[in-house]
Design a protein around this motif. Structure first.
Motif, mmCIF file in Angstrom:
data_model
loop_
_atom_site.group_PDB
_atom_site.id
_atom_site.type_symbol
_atom_site.label_atom_id
_atom_site.label_comp_id
_atom_site.label_asym_id
_atom_site.label_seq_id
_atom_site.Cartn_x
_atom_site.Cartn_y
_atom_site.Cartn_z
ATOM 1 N N ASN A 154 66.591 37.213 -19.410
ATOM 2 C CA ASN A 154 65.248 37.300 -18.827
ATOM 3 C C ASN A 154 64.307 36.250 -19.428
ATOM 4 O O ASN A 154 63.122 36.503 -19.674
ATOM 5 N N THR A 155 64.858 35.081 -19.661
ATOM 6 C CA THR A 155 64.066 33.986 -20.238
ATOM 7 C C THR A 155 63.088 33.444 -19.196
ATOM 8 O O THR A 155 63.486 33.166 -18.066
ATOM 9 N N PRO A 156 61.807 33.306 -19.552
ATOM 10 C CA PRO A 156 60.840 32.752 -18.599
ATOM 11 C C PRO A 156 61.269 31.367 -18.113
ATOM 12 O O PRO A 156 61.615 30.498 -18.917
ATOM 13 N N LEU A 157 61.261 31.181 -16.798
ATOM 14 C CA LEU A 157 61.697 29.924 -16.189
ATOM 15 C C LEU A 157 60.621 29.402 -15.250
ATOM 16 O O LEU A 157 59.891 30.165 -14.626
ATOM 17 N N SER A 158 60.557 28.082 -15.141
ATOM 18 C CA SER A 158 59.665 27.465 -14.165
ATOM 19 C C SER A 158 60.301 27.575 -12.783
ATOM 20 O O SER A 158 61.501 27.840 -12.648
ATOM 21 N N ALA A 159 59.510 27.333 -11.756
ATOM 22 C CA ALA A 159 60.042 27.358 -10.391
ATOM 23 C C ALA A 159 61.155 26.327 -10.238
ATOM 24 O O ALA A 159 62.172 26.574 -9.574
ATOM 25 N N SER A 160 60.994 25.163 -10.859
ATOM 26 C CA SER A 160 62.027 24.126 -10.778
ATOM 27 C C SER A 160 63.323 24.592 -11.438
ATOM 28 O O SER A 160 64.421 24.354 -10.916
ATOM 29 N N GLU A 161 63.195 25.254 -12.595
ATOM 30 C CA GLU A 161 64.390 25.740 -13.303
ATOM 31 C C GLU A 161 65.083 26.838 -12.507
ATOM 32 O O GLU A 161 66.323 26.900 -12.447
ATOM 33 N N ILE A 162 64.301 27.717 -11.890
ATOM 34 C CA ILE A 162 64.889 28.762 -11.051
ATOM 35 C C ILE A 162 65.617 28.132 -9.876
ATOM 36 O O ILE A 162 66.751 28.507 -9.548
#
Length: 366
Positions: free
Chosen positions: A55-63
């Motif tokens: 559940n690591t916070p991700l940017s929209a680009s990373e997602i």
């Protein structure tokens, strides 16, 4: 002397205040919420963020890089969807060093319901099932349920076809519905098995509308004293049901007769039928159990009073879903309405057990 009061214009309605205008604009645009939820399920965003529990916070680009094998995709548009759903508690938003251009997203407890578990289940199919094209057409004519309740809005919007009729013709729709119900049923059944003791003494249990037999499998696993489970559903449904130890699959029509048992179990069956049809179903249940036997029904139960809690809203929204899609006069009922229906067909006692936030376990004893 002039009567100025008689000539003065009426005062402005209270609805012209800013709060009211904002509220009606939010309601008018509410379709953005379920359809954005539908989008993130189709894109498999929850699994991309969850990554086996990180559940690591991700940017929209990373997602986007995790859900697409190609470089195609628009991270800005994905972020717009994520921001809106964050406002409804589906995601947490993380902004690095106060720089709003660097937004990252993790799952809240609500978002985690969309994560696929080890059995391949989640609430994702439940979201998708509600927003299939055939169902969406019905929402444009909900008012028809008021104008003429003899035919469901779904039927009017789909050339005279009922929802179950289309499910029967389109295997992909039926499979999605079954998967959606499994995703909802398993957590509920775990709560039932942990918090309900009414299966004690039962040796033969009949599950009416049991589909593939998932609920019976769980009940028999927990209660080994039950010698036989009967999975009763339409012939075309049980024909596809898998073999389960201790379970006999029986095809038939609950409006004609129901197999005999010490107790009868059903889940989300009564809510899609009219009062007269519910009485017919309950009468056949009554005939099929011995004195002291039980009908155990798991149904959404409406509160007596209307408030703005998540539970009340979910139940009332589900009631409109039933009216629009399945039966214009099928409905979610109150506890007292179920009590009176049971009494009308001969059940001597009734109790409601609030185990789950959505479904209530209703026990009718002969």
């Amino acid at each position: 002397m002039e009567n100025r009061d008689a000539e003065s214009p009426p005062s402005k309605p209270a609805s012209t205040n800013n709060g009211a205008r904002l509220a009606i604009m939010e309601l008018a645009n509410m379709i953005s919420v379920p359809m954005s939820l539908n989008a993130v399920v189709r894109l498999n965003v929850a699994d991309a963020i969850w990554q086996n529990g990180s559940n690591t916070p991700l940017s929209a680009s990373e997602i986007l890089s995790r859900i697409s094998s190609s470089s195609a995709g628009d991270p800005e548009n994905l972020q717009r969807i994520l921001r809106m759903l964050t406002s409804y508690g589906v995601f947490n938003e993380h902004i690095s060093s106060g720089d709003s251009s660097k937004r990252r997203y993790s799952l809240t407890e609500i978002g985690k319901t969309l994560v696929t578990d080890e059995n391949g289940l989640s609430y994702g199919p439940y979201v998708l099932q509600h927003h299939q094209a055939e169902l969406m057409k019905a929402w444009a004519v909900v008012h028809e349920a008021v104008v003429d309740s003899s035919t469901e809005p779904f039927v009017k919007a789909n050339g005279g076809e009922t929802a179950y009729g289309i499910y029967g013709k389109k295997p992909e729709m039926n499979e999605l519905m079954l998967k959606a119900m499994s995703g909802v049923s398993v957590p509920f059944m775990k709560a039932v098995l942990d918090g309900y003791d009414g299966f004690k003494g039962v040796e033969r249990l009949v599950d009416v509308g049991g589909s593939a037999g998932d609920c019976l499998r769980m009940i028999l696993h927990k209660h080994s004293h039950i010698k036989e489970g009967v999975n009763f559903d339409l012939p075309e449904v049980v024909a596809k049901a898998p073999k389960i130890d201790g379970v006999t699959h029986v095809g038939g029509d609950m409006f004609n007769s129901i197999p005999k048992g010490d107790a009868i179990f059903m889940k989300w069956v009564l809510t899609t039928w009219t009062d007269d049809e519910v009485k017919a179903i309950m009468t056949n249940c009554f005939k099929s159990i011995p004195t002291g036997g039980k009908l155990i029904a798991c149904e959404p139960v409406l509160p007596d009073h209307t408030d703005d809690s998540h539970r009340t809203r979910a139940l009332l929204e589900g009631d409109i879903f039933v009216m629009t899609i399945y039966r214009a006069k099928g409905k979610h009922r109150t506890e007292d309405e179920y009590r009176q229906l049971g009494k009308s067909v001969g059940f001597l006692s009734f109790r409601a057990i609030y185990i789950d936030h959505f479904y209530t376990l209703l026990e009718f004893q002969k």
